[in-house]
Design an enzyme around this catalytic site. Structure first.
Site, PDB file in Angstrom:
ATOM      1  N   SER A 182     -15.848   1.518  10.242  1.00 31.21           N
ATOM      2  CA  SER A 182     -15.795   2.218  11.683  1.00 31.21           C
ATOM      3  C   SER A 182     -15.835   3.720  11.302  1.00 31.21           C
ATOM      4  O   SER A 182     -15.899   4.640  12.043  1.00 31.21           O
ATOM      5  CB  SER A 182     -14.621   2.016  12.481  1.00 31.21           C
ATOM      6  OG  SER A 182     -13.459   2.186  11.846  1.00 31.21           O
ATOM      7  N   GLU A 212      -6.268  -3.378   8.798  1.00 34.25           N
ATOM      8  CA  GLU A 212      -5.033  -2.805   7.841  1.00 34.25           C
ATOM      9  C   GLU A 212      -3.938  -3.399   7.893  1.00 34.25           C
ATOM     10  O   GLU A 212      -3.310  -3.491   7.111  1.00 34.25           O
ATOM     11  CB  GLU A 212      -4.990  -1.140   8.279  1.00 34.25           C
ATOM     12  CG  GLU A 212      -4.304  -1.199   9.629  1.00 34.25           C
ATOM     13  CD  GLU A 212      -4.608   0.353  10.003  1.00 34.25           C
ATOM     14  OE1 GLU A 212      -3.579   0.980  10.454  1.00 34.25           O
ATOM     15  OE2 GLU A 212      -5.591   0.905  10.224  1.00 34.25           O
ATOM     16  N   ARG A 234      -9.108  -6.501  -0.945  1.00 29.53           N
ATOM     17  CA  ARG A 234      -7.791  -6.889  -0.327  1.00 29.53           C
ATOM     18  C   ARG A 234      -7.807  -8.270  -0.102  1.00 29.53           C
ATOM     19  O   ARG A 234      -6.679  -8.940  -0.557  1.00 29.53           O
ATOM     20  CB  ARG A 234      -7.486  -6.312   0.937  1.00 29.53           C
ATOM     21  CG  ARG A 234      -7.041  -4.618   0.841  1.00 29.53           C
ATOM     22  CD  ARG A 234      -6.634  -3.914   2.137  1.00 29.53           C
ATOM     23  NE  ARG A 234      -5.980  -2.817   1.647  1.00 29.53           N
ATOM     24  CZ  ARG A 234      -5.773  -1.759   2.781  1.00 29.53           C
ATOM     25  NH1 ARG A 234      -6.333  -2.013   3.854  1.00 29.53           N
ATOM     26  NH2 ARG A 234      -5.234  -0.743   2.490  1.00 29.53           N
TER      27      ARG A 234
END
Length: 454
Positions: A195, A342, A373
């Protein structure tokens, strides 16, 4: 010689002997600080940032803007103007005091070199600013920064009239040849991988000759709260913005050209960085207070109140701040994290300690963050005895008894704090390179020790 002594980068994660009870003053928001720095640098008059985050990412942003001629004066403040008053307005005493940065806009100029480190906000927000500079601005960074997607910003700026040399990589390193202005106008961008591509164009849009109209044309757009944060902060600085959430066309944002005000802004605590401390209360059945938690905010970390309550805690906003209390039980969760990706590492850490399985969805874009991640969480939790499986867009976590061992961080601050959360409940966890937390959370080991009363 012990392993820890042989490898100073290894940090024994403290194990909690009982319920954690603490008040934790969380430093300012990185997302707000770095957006505020860009807007202040592009304003028509000086502005103030009060209680900014002083971390690697925010200092890299400040250094990037200074390299192009912006003045940023760092002081310890005892005065605070009303958040809505212009810079230079008379202030009123601020009982909390704290650090303040005065940002003095200037004619942007090159040649200059910008070190982005591995900061997504710096590598994506500053190139549009550099198009307004007079001269070449070179961007470089950590090795991992070369692997992170930047094509959305590069291609969009070229379509808006910028000259950029990247040798066809669509990534760093690159040079923006600023001409002092950018025509701007309408542009299409696929921001499904970040984004920040949208936010980057919107933040500088008021300074483009025609403003900017950004049309997202790709798949699902992640981290929408961060775009809403950008829109809100632009409007505070006097920009006219049409956005989907205010009745505009879906996936289209328009910023009208015009001067930005220098504002006086007090930075909120970083709610995403509050996550490990709230998780500590959840996994130990304790109580943690985070002062100054805002009643209304665009920060995605505010979603923690809902998610961690569903996982077994309870919370209340009081005059003390956010009071979060664990029940002594941790439950699994099935949750779409597409808007708050996140938070995934910390939620995965808690889920690995739960009493039932969890499904974390909507976060395929995390493979392109500071590290992959999803792969990193799977590898590290499983190395401690866990049972985690990657899916196309997330993780399946089936809790099992965990054992101690080394938890690798891959230079990712949120991996480090996730490992620390597991260490509270699992003796013998050692975090490799806990210093990477300085990216957004300065002196995390000291804050963690203070929470535990050590």
């Amino acid at each position: 010689m012990t392993e820890t002594a042989a490898h100073p980068a290894l940090w024994p994660a403290p194990h909690a002997s009982g319920a954690v009870t603490a008040t934790v003053q969380v430093p300012g928001s990185k997302s707000v600080t770095n957006r505020a720095l860009v807007l202040a640098a592009l304003a028509a008059e000086p502005g103030w940032l009060r209680r900014p985050l002083r971390s690697r990412d925010s200092l890299l942003m400040a250094s990037a803007l200074r390299a192009m001629g912006v003045g940023i004066e760092e002081t310890v403040s005892s005065l605070s103007s009303s958040p809505s008053s212009p810079s230079g307005a008379s202030g009123s005493p601020d009982p909390a005091g704290g650090e303040a940065w005065r940002v003095i806009p200037a004619g942007l100029r090159g040649p200059a070199t910008v070190d982005v480190g591995n900061a997504g906000t710096v590598m994506r927000f500053v190139p549009p600013v550099a198009t307004l500079a007079d001269g070449p601005i070179r961007f470089d960074g950590d090795p991992r920064s070369y692997e992170r997607p930047l094509h959305g910003v590069i291609d969009a700026l070229r379509a808006l009239g910028a000259r950029i040399d990247d040798e066809g990589r669509g990534a760093l390193p690159l040079t923006v040849h600023g001409s002092g202005a950018l025509e701007g106008g309408r542009v299409e961008v696929d921001a499904s991988s970040s984004s920040q591509f949208v936010s980057a164009l919107l933040l500088s849009g008021p300074r483009f000759n025609q403003g900017v109209e950004v049309r997202h044309v790709g798949g699902a757009l992640p981290s929408m709260p961060h775009i809403r944060m950008t829109v809100d902060m632009l409007r505070r600085a006097g920009a006219q913005v049409d956005a989907p959430e205010s009745g505009g066309e879906p996936n289209v944002w328009r910023v009208t050209p015009g001067a930005l005000r220098g504002v006086d802004l007090t930075i909120e605590p970083d709610l995403s960085n509050a996550q490990p401390f709230l998780a500590a209360a959840l996994v130990t059945g304790g109580r943690v207070v985070v002062p100054d938690w805002p009643a209304h905010t665009t920060q995605p970390g505010d979603r923690l109140r809902e998610i961690f309550t569903e996982m077994g805690g309870s919370c209340e906003l009081t005059s003390e701040g956010l009071v979060f209390t664990g029940s002594g039980k941790v439950h699994g969760i099935d949750v779409d994290l597409s808007e708050v990706g996140e938070l995934t590492p910390g939620i995965a850490a808690v889920a690995a300690l739960a009493d039932s399985p969890s499904t974390l969805r909507g976060v395929a874009h995390l493979r392109l963050h500071e590290t992959d991640r999803l792969a990193a969480l799977t590898r590290e939790i499983n190395a401690l005895g866990g049972d985690v499986t990657e899916t196309a867009d997330g993780l399946e976590i089936r809790p099992r008894p965990l054992t101690g061992g080394t938890f690798h961080t891959y230079d990712d601050h949120r991996m480090a704090t996730a490992g620390a959360v597991i260490g509270l409940a699992v003796p013998g966890v050692v975090i490799e390179n806990v210093a990477t937390t300085a990216k957004t959370l300065p002196d995390f080991p000291a804050l963690w020790a203070g929470m535990l009363g050590n």
